[in-house]
Design a protein around this motif. Structure first.
Motif, PDB file in Angstrom:
ATOM      1  N   SER A  36      37.000  31.105  46.166  1.00  0.00           N
ATOM      2  CA  SER A  36      36.396  29.872  46.046  1.00  0.00           C
ATOM      3  C   SER A  36      36.405  29.119  47.264  1.00  0.00           C
ATOM      4  O   SER A  36      37.450  29.004  47.385  1.00  0.00           O
ATOM      5  CB  SER A  36      36.268  29.300  44.698  1.00  0.00           C
ATOM      6  N   SER A  52      35.535  31.388  39.678  1.00  0.00           N
ATOM      7  CA  SER A  52      36.283  32.650  39.757  1.00  0.00           C
ATOM      8  C   SER A  52      37.342  32.825  38.735  1.00  0.00           C
ATOM      9  O   SER A  52      37.684  31.870  37.933  1.00  0.00           O
ATOM     10  CB  SER A  52      37.174  32.112  40.942  1.00  0.00           C
ATOM     11  N   GLY A  60      37.470  36.304  42.697  1.00  0.00           N
ATOM     12  CA  GLY A  60      36.633  35.641  43.820  1.00  0.00           C
ATOM     13  C   GLY A  60      37.113  34.511  44.610  1.00  0.00           C
ATOM     14  O   GLY A  60      38.001  33.837  43.819  1.00  0.00           O
TER      15      GLY A  60
END
Length: 122
Positions: A69, A81, A67
């Motif tokens: 961030s 993440s 992910g």
């Protein structure tokens, strides 16, 4: 002992009890089993986090694989993440007893092979 000294002594005993209680709670929290929630992206997860935390606060951790961030949609501060390369380390943690996948995209199927048999997978 005068009234002020008695009050002060009582206050100090209360502070010591409070400090001991806090240390005991922290020790219990460290030994507490965790549930790791694997999230594909940060959309639509806040409502689920609210529900999980309402039922059993403090035992859930939330990760977004690869992910970016800062996250755009999720507001819960505990979501982090996790690079795909560090996922095996997360799975080797003794305190993680279960893994919950919130949607399992075909690109994440290989993560299933990295989870030890001792962990519960949902």
């Amino acid at each position: 002992m005068d009234a002020i000294a008695e009050t002060r002594a009582g206050y100090m005993r209360a502070c010591d009890r409070d400090r001991a209680d806090r240390h005991a709670r922290v020790a219990l929290e460290k030994d507490r089993a965790k549930i790791l929630h694997v999230v594909v992206d940060d959309k639509f997860i806040d409502w689920a986090i609210r529900e999980f935390e309402a039922v059993e606060p403090g035992i859930h951790e939330y990760i977004i694989i690869d992910g970016a961030s800062p996250f755009r949609y999720v507001k819960y501060p505990g979501v982090r993440s996790c690079p795909r390369s560090l996922f095996p380390r997360e799975m080797s943690r003794e305190d993680v007893k279960a893994v919950v996948f919130h949607y399992l995209a075909s690109s994440h199927y290989d993560l299933l092979d990295l989870i030890p048999e001792s962990k519960t997978v949902i």
